[in-house]
Design a protein around this motif. Structure first.
Motif, mmCIF file in Angstrom:
data_model
loop_
_atom_site.group_PDB
_atom_site.id
_atom_site.type_symbol
_atom_site.label_atom_id
_atom_site.label_comp_id
_atom_site.label_asym_id
_atom_site.label_seq_id
_atom_site.Cartn_x
_atom_site.Cartn_y
_atom_site.Cartn_z
ATOM 1 N N ALA A 31 4.660 0.394 20.477
ATOM 2 C CA ALA A 31 4.059 1.711 20.745
ATOM 3 C C ALA A 31 2.539 1.698 20.657
ATOM 4 C CB ALA A 31 4.613 2.752 19.792
ATOM 5 N N SER A 32 1.966 0.535 20.300
ATOM 6 C CA SER A 32 0.498 0.468 20.226
ATOM 7 C C SER A 32 -0.107 0.783 21.581
ATOM 8 C CB SER A 32 0.043 -0.947 19.845
ATOM 9 O OG SER A 32 0.303 -1.195 18.498
ATOM 10 N N THR A 33 -1.219 1.497 21.566
ATOM 11 C CA THR A 33 -1.989 1.670 22.790
ATOM 12 C C THR A 33 -3.348 1.036 22.523
ATOM 13 O OG1 THR A 33 -3.007 3.725 22.084
ATOM 14 C CG2 THR A 33 -0.889 3.917 23.207
ATOM 15 N N SER A 34 -4.186 0.996 23.553
ATOM 16 C CA SER A 34 -5.475 0.332 23.341
ATOM 17 C C SER A 34 -6.317 1.086 22.321
ATOM 18 C CB SER A 34 -6.213 0.220 24.667
ATOM 19 O OG SER A 34 -6.407 1.512 25.181
ATOM 20 N N VAL A 35 -6.079 2.385 22.158
ATOM 21 C CA VAL A 35 -6.923 3.154 21.229
ATOM 22 C C VAL A 35 -6.234 3.508 19.922
ATOM 23 C CG1 VAL A 35 -8.485 4.134 22.954
ATOM 24 C CG2 VAL A 35 -6.311 5.280 22.452
ATOM 25 N N VAL A 36 -4.917 3.358 19.863
ATOM 26 C CA VAL A 36 -4.210 3.565 18.585
ATOM 27 C C VAL A 36 -3.292 2.362 18.388
ATOM 28 C CG1 VAL A 36 -2.652 5.018 17.242
ATOM 29 C CG2 VAL A 36 -4.298 6.081 18.790
ATOM 30 N N GLU A 37 -3.667 1.495 17.449
ATOM 31 C CA GLU A 37 -2.892 0.262 17.244
ATOM 32 C C GLU A 37 -1.922 0.461 16.086
ATOM 33 O OE1 GLU A 37 -5.970 -2.619 16.654
ATOM 34 O OE2 GLU A 37 -6.810 -2.211 18.639
ATOM 35 N N LEU A 38 -0.692 -0.004 16.265
ATOM 36 C CA LEU A 38 0.324 0.136 15.222
ATOM 37 C C LEU A 38 0.704 -1.247 14.697
ATOM 38 C CD1 LEU A 38 2.729 2.771 16.849
ATOM 39 C CD2 LEU A 38 0.630 3.135 15.557
ATOM 40 N N ARG A 39 0.851 -1.316 13.380
ATOM 41 C CA ARG A 39 1.285 -2.594 12.792
ATOM 42 C C ARG A 39 2.182 -2.286 11.593
ATOM 43 N NH1 ARG A 39 -0.924 -5.905 8.756
ATOM 44 N NH2 ARG A 39 -2.952 -4.896 8.696
ATOM 45 N N GLN A 40 3.323 -2.915 11.586
ATOM 46 C CA GLN A 40 4.221 -2.731 10.439
ATOM 47 C C GLN A 40 3.814 -3.705 9.342
ATOM 48 O OE1 GLN A 40 6.792 -0.446 10.613
ATOM 49 N NE2 GLN A 40 7.408 -0.809 8.491
ATOM 50 N N ASP A 41 3.564 -3.192 8.155
ATOM 51 C CA ASP A 41 3.193 -4.047 7.027
ATOM 52 C C ASP A 41 4.206 -3.758 5.916
ATOM 53 O OD1 ASP A 41 0.237 -5.389 5.927
ATOM 54 O OD2 ASP A 41 1.813 -4.845 4.500
ATOM 55 N N GLY A 42 5.221 -4.600 5.805
ATOM 56 C CA GLY A 42 6.309 -4.302 4.866
ATOM 57 C C GLY A 42 6.963 -3.004 5.291
ATOM 58 N N ASP A 43 7.039 -2.057 4.344
ATOM 59 C CA ASP A 43 7.686 -0.791 4.711
ATOM 60 C C ASP A 43 6.676 0.288 5.111
ATOM 61 O OD1 ASP A 43 6.695 -0.636 2.208
ATOM 62 O OD2 ASP A 43 8.594 -0.110 1.210
ATOM 63 N N VAL A 44 5.421 -0.130 5.360
ATOM 64 C CA VAL A 44 4.387 0.845 5.735
ATOM 65 C C VAL A 44 3.998 0.638 7.202
ATOM 66 C CG1 VAL A 44 2.053 1.687 5.249
ATOM 67 C CG2 VAL A 44 3.512 0.887 3.369
ATOM 68 N N LEU A 45 3.908 1.747 7.943
ATOM 69 C CA LEU A 45 3.400 1.669 9.320
ATOM 70 C C LEU A 45 1.893 1.967 9.285
ATOM 71 C CD1 LEU A 45 3.987 1.372 12.384
ATOM 72 C CD2 LEU A 45 4.237 3.869 12.446
ATOM 73 N N LEU A 46 1.101 0.993 9.704
ATOM 74 C CA LEU A 46 -0.351 1.166 9.723
ATOM 75 C C LEU A 46 -0.758 1.660 11.115
ATOM 76 C CD1 LEU A 46 -3.009 0.631 8.125
ATOM 77 C CD2 LEU A 46 -3.114 -1.532 9.376
ATOM 78 N N VAL A 47 -1.378 2.827 11.142
ATOM 79 C CA VAL A 47 -1.804 3.441 12.407
ATOM 80 C C VAL A 47 -3.330 3.379 12.428
ATOM 81 C CG1 VAL A 47 -1.794 5.554 13.777
ATOM 82 C CG2 VAL A 47 0.179 4.981 12.316
ATOM 83 N N GLU A 93 1.654 2.570 -3.921
ATOM 84 C CA GLU A 93 1.629 3.269 -5.217
ATOM 85 C C GLU A 93 2.428 4.575 -5.105
ATOM 86 O OE1 GLU A 93 -2.513 3.649 -6.523
ATOM 87 O OE2 GLU A 93 -1.965 5.599 -7.392
ATOM 88 N N LEU A 94 2.196 5.319 -4.027
ATOM 89 C CA LEU A 94 2.895 6.591 -3.837
ATOM 90 C C LEU A 94 4.397 6.361 -3.689
ATOM 91 C CD1 LEU A 94 0.378 8.299 -1.360
ATOM 92 C CD2 LEU A 94 0.911 9.079 -3.678
ATOM 93 N N LEU A 95 4.753 5.322 -2.927
ATOM 94 C CA LEU A 95 6.182 5.033 -2.751
ATOM 95 C C LEU A 95 6.831 4.675 -4.083
ATOM 96 C CD1 LEU A 95 6.273 3.014 0.607
ATOM 97 C CD2 LEU A 95 7.121 5.333 0.178
ATOM 98 N N ALA A 96 6.100 3.893 -4.874
ATOM 99 C CA ALA A 96 6.642 3.495 -6.179
ATOM 100 C C ALA A 96 6.863 4.710 -7.065
ATOM 101 C CB ALA A 96 5.684 2.502 -6.857
ATOM 102 N N GLN A 97 5.978 5.696 -6.923
ATOM 103 C CA GLN A 97 6.134 6.914 -7.739
ATOM 104 C C GLN A 97 7.169 7.863 -7.158
ATOM 105 O OE1 GLN A 97 2.318 8.704 -7.413
ATOM 106 N NE2 GLN A 97 1.287 7.201 -8.704
ATOM 107 N N GLY A 98 7.659 7.545 -5.963
ATOM 108 C CA GLY A 98 8.565 8.482 -5.286
ATOM 109 C C GLY A 98 7.847 9.748 -4.877
#
Ligand code: 3HC
Ligand code: NAI
Length: 705
Positions: free
Chosen positions: A5-21, A194-199
């Motif tokens: 789903a990455s576009t030239s102006v918004v790149e997406l990368r999955q890093d573990g369980d986090v989606l980096l936009v 950190e947020l995920l760990a805290q739920g």
């Protein structure tokens, strides 16, 4: 998870369980249509994938996101609209973290406020500057900011358009956490984990009243702000609309408040004030784009000299010191140099008195300052700015000295207001190094710097001057050599139109009022009183010999000066200033002088409406502006606009005189000039450029490209 789903102006990368936009739309990640589409797609992907437990939004390069793409305003809107993108982010089924480094402005901050958590890095700049573009925040900012920050802080942020830093953002409730370091991706991923760990839960700002919970207190704050804004907004359209939107945040459910905000935003988009303010925004960035930039790199400079420590020399010295330069001031004798230094110190002492500077900071700045009465002390400076008396012979003598002492390659600049810089350059053996740097008074405050380019100057000297302007945080405008350059030349013309209006029947007070009503801070006769009537009088006397005997000449100001009434500094001019008052009162004796002059010239006075006053005043300004562009004194109409907005108090929301003329329609402006020319063909001679543009059906904007 892949990055389909990455576009030239918004790149997406999955890093573990986090989606980096990661937004990548240089130079400032503005939210153009492609970015909006990319963010929508990112949220779809986050919701569709079980692997995504949190989302982190970052901006690449120097900013998070600097707002909506201003270039799209005024064009047909393209979906998805920004409010929908913000709502989509807020509705994401996993926690969304916005990581703010650099600018998060306007729509950029609105995106961040739609995220569930906000992390700020040092250097973050948070703000809702839409008001300075004639807009209200239009993607939920007026609804979410008060919920997060409270009515007072949020509304003040929106009304002022100012930016706040990371710490202030935290204190205001806009930011949840600060992080040291300079890597937004690493900081964002760590915070998300950190947020995920805290739920940590989803936290949509729209879901609760937040700081609007105490409705009575919030209403009281807003009432006070509305009263204050009504007094101060001086005909501006968007500030009161911002207040209305915050009222909607108090009164309506979130979705309804958003609809209300959207309607106000669209009304602002349609306003001529929006067109004027956005023109001003881009014009101020265009003026630095000059032909010399392609030809030559600026020369390096760190040590400079200022010749003359009077009104201008002292102000320029402060500007140079504030820009981090090492400054030597040269004056005629011990007494004058002591006065020059006192003039400089007075500025810093004023800041200390207001609590805006410490004694230590002043001492640190003045450590870079050296006073001297010997030209030999400035042999090794990189750049000189001369600000001695406005007298060609005095200036020529100074430039001969500079030519004698300064090392090869030193840039030699004059701050002359009117004099012929080619003639000054000609007394040196290095005319290629001589340029005009026309600062405005007070030079440490006024933004405009006319960079006046004489015939023989080297391109590298011109680019050095633009570099100096950048260091001093000035707005530079390139001008050619003529009497008065861009600004003072046009000023002289519309001042003359004001004098004619006065002799024909309008009082100076009516003229000033009409000009203020148009949006200027002051009318022309107030400006004369402030600057000192003697200055213009001296110029008129100097020009008397060369004045066209057929040209109409109004003597009222001369009569006033003959009484020694030079304005504020003498307690009276066109106005009375009892006991040093700064706001003048109308003076019946001045009106008697005006009447006597009309009678002497056989003029039967007639009434003028404010509208007719402004038609003539503006027609004179635009016609001379067109001559200045047509003769190549200004590069483009936008350079005239910026000169007047930054140096002459022209109301910014009207975009400058040339933009104003475009908005009126050039045929209408030309028709006025031609009608006035029937009374005085010499003064109202239409500018050939204006006639040409009308004949071709074009406007000034066509020359700005
Ligand atoms: N849209 C389009 N272009 C923009 C832009 C924007 N929001 N912001 C900056 N640019 C462009 C400039 O025109 C310039 O272009 P150029 O190089 O072709 O001349 C380039 O980006 C770099 O800008 P600056 O020279 O100003 O760079 P600085 O580093 O000095 O400043 C900044 C960066 C502080 C972000 C400054 O550019 C700025 O204040 N930008 C405007 C921010 C703003 O007003 N945002 C609100 C927009 S309205 C909005 O968001 C509406 C929403 O509520 C719906
Ligand atoms: P000023 O009269 O306040 O200061 C001039 C200073 O130059 C005096 O302190 C004088 O002692 C010094 N001086 C004169 N001859 C000298 C010499 N040979 N060597 C060293 N110092 C010398 O004048 P002001 O208003 O500062 O104007 C200076 C220049 O700036 C003029 O060319 C003026 O046209 C221009 N200017 C003035 C503006 C204003 O609003 N005052 C605005 C823009 C430009």
């Amino acid at each position: 998870m892949t990055a389909q789903a990455s576009t030239s102006v918004v790149e997406l990368r999955q890093d573990g369980d986090v989606l980096l936009v990661s937004v990548n739309n240089p130079p400032v990640n503005a939210l153009g249509a492609a970015v909006r589409q990319g963010l929508m797609a990112a949220m779809e992907q986050a919701d569709a994938s079980a692997a995504v437990k949190a989302v982190v939004i970052v901006g690449q390069g120097k900013a998070f996101i600097a707002g909506a793409d201003i270039r799209e305003f005024g064009k047909p809107p393209v979906q998805p609209f920004l409010p929908d993108v913000c709502n989509r982010i807020e509705a994401c089924s996993t926690p969304v973290v916005a990581v703010i480094h650099g600018a998060a402005l306007g729509g950029g901050l609105e995106i961040a406020m739609s995220a569930h958590y906000r992390l700020a890095l040092p250097g973050a700049k948070l703000g809702l500057p839409e008001v300075s573009l004639g807009l209200v925040p239009g993607a939920g900012g007026t609804q979410r900011a008060p919920r997060l920050m409270g009515v007072k802080a949020a509304t003040e942020l929106m009304l002022s358009g100012q930016q706040i830093g990371a710490k202030a953002g935290l204190a205001a409730g806009l930011v949840d956490k600060l992080e040291e370091g300079s890597d937004p991706v690493a900081a964002g991923l760590a915070y998300a984990r950190e947020l995920l760990a805290q739920g940590a839960p989803l936290r949509p700002v729209s879901a609760t009243p937040g700081r609007l919970a105490d409705k009575a207190a919030a209403q009281a704050e807003l009432d006070a702000l509305r009263a204050d804004t009504a007094k101060k907004s001086r005909g501006l359209f968007s500030p009161l609309k911002i207040i209305d939107c915050v009222q909607a945040a108090l009164d309506l459910p979130f979705a309804e408040g958003l609809k209300f905000e959207r309607a106000q935003f669209l009304a602002c988009i349609d306003s001529p004030q929006r067109a004027g303010l956005i023109h001003a925004f881009f014009a101020e960035r265009e003026t630095a784009k000059i032909p010399e930039a392609r030809a030559a790199q600026p020369r390096a400079f760190s040590k400079i000299a200022i010749i003359g420590g009077g009104t201008m020399g002292a102000g320029i010295t402060v500007s140079a010191l504030d820009a981090g330069l090492v400054v030597t001031m040269i004056e005629r004798d011990a007494e004058s140099i002591a006065r020059g230094q006192a003039n400089v110190e007075k500025v810093y002492n004023g800041l200390i008195a207001k609590g805006r500077m410490s004694e230590e900071a002043k001492a640190a700045i003045l450590a870079r300052y050296t006073p001297s009465t010997r030209y030999d002390d400035i042999a090794d400076v990189d750049l000189v700015i001369e600000a001695v008396f406005e007298d060609l012979e005095v200036k020529k003598a100074v430039f001969k000295e500079l030519d004698r002492v300064c090392k090869s390659g030193t840039v030699l600049a004059t701050n002359t207001s009117y004099l012929d810089i080619d003639a000054i350059a000609a007394v040196t053996s290095r005319p290629q190094d001589v340029i005009g740097l026309h600062f405005f008074s007070p030079a440490n405050i006024m933004k405009l710097l006319e960079i006046v380019v004489p015939a023989k100057v080297a391109p590298a000297v011109v680019t050095t001057a633009f570099e100096l302007a950048k260091k001093m945080k000035k707005v530079p405008v390139r001008a050619g050599v003529c009497d008065g350059f861009i600004g003072n030349r046009i000023l002289a013309t519309y001042k003359q139109a004001a004098d004619y209006l006065m002799e024909d029947g309008a009082s100076p007070y009516e003229i000033d009022e009409a000009v203020r009503g148009f949006g200027f801070a002051m009318g022309p006769f107030q400006v004369t009183d402030l600057a000192g009537g003697d200055i213009g009088w001296a110029t008129r006397k100097r020009r008397a010999a060369t004045r066209d005997p057929k040209a109409r000449y109004v003597e009222i100001a001369d009569r006033i000066c003959e009484n020694g009434w030079f304005g504020q500094k003498t307690g009276r001019g066109f106005y009375l200033y009892p006991q040093g008052a700064r706001i003048g009162q109308p003076d019946p004796e001045v009106l008697a002088i005006v009447d006597a002059e009309r009678a002497r010239k056989g003029v039967t006075p007639r009434p003028f409406t404010a509208e007719e006053i402004m038609r003539r005043y503006m027609a004179a300004m635009v016609n001379e502006g067109a001559k200045v562009v047509g003769e190549g004194i200004a590069l483009r109409p936008l350079d005239v606009d910026v000169t007047f907005i930054s140096g002459y108090g022209f109301p910014r929301h009207r975009g400058g005189p040339m933009k104003w003329a475009d908005m009126q329609g050039l045929p209408k402006v030309l028709a006025d000039i031609e009608a006035f020319a029937k009374e005085d063909a010499l003064f109202w001679k239409p500018a050939p450029l204006l006639q040409k543009l009308v004949a071709e059906g074009k406007n000034f904007e066509s020359l700005n490209k």
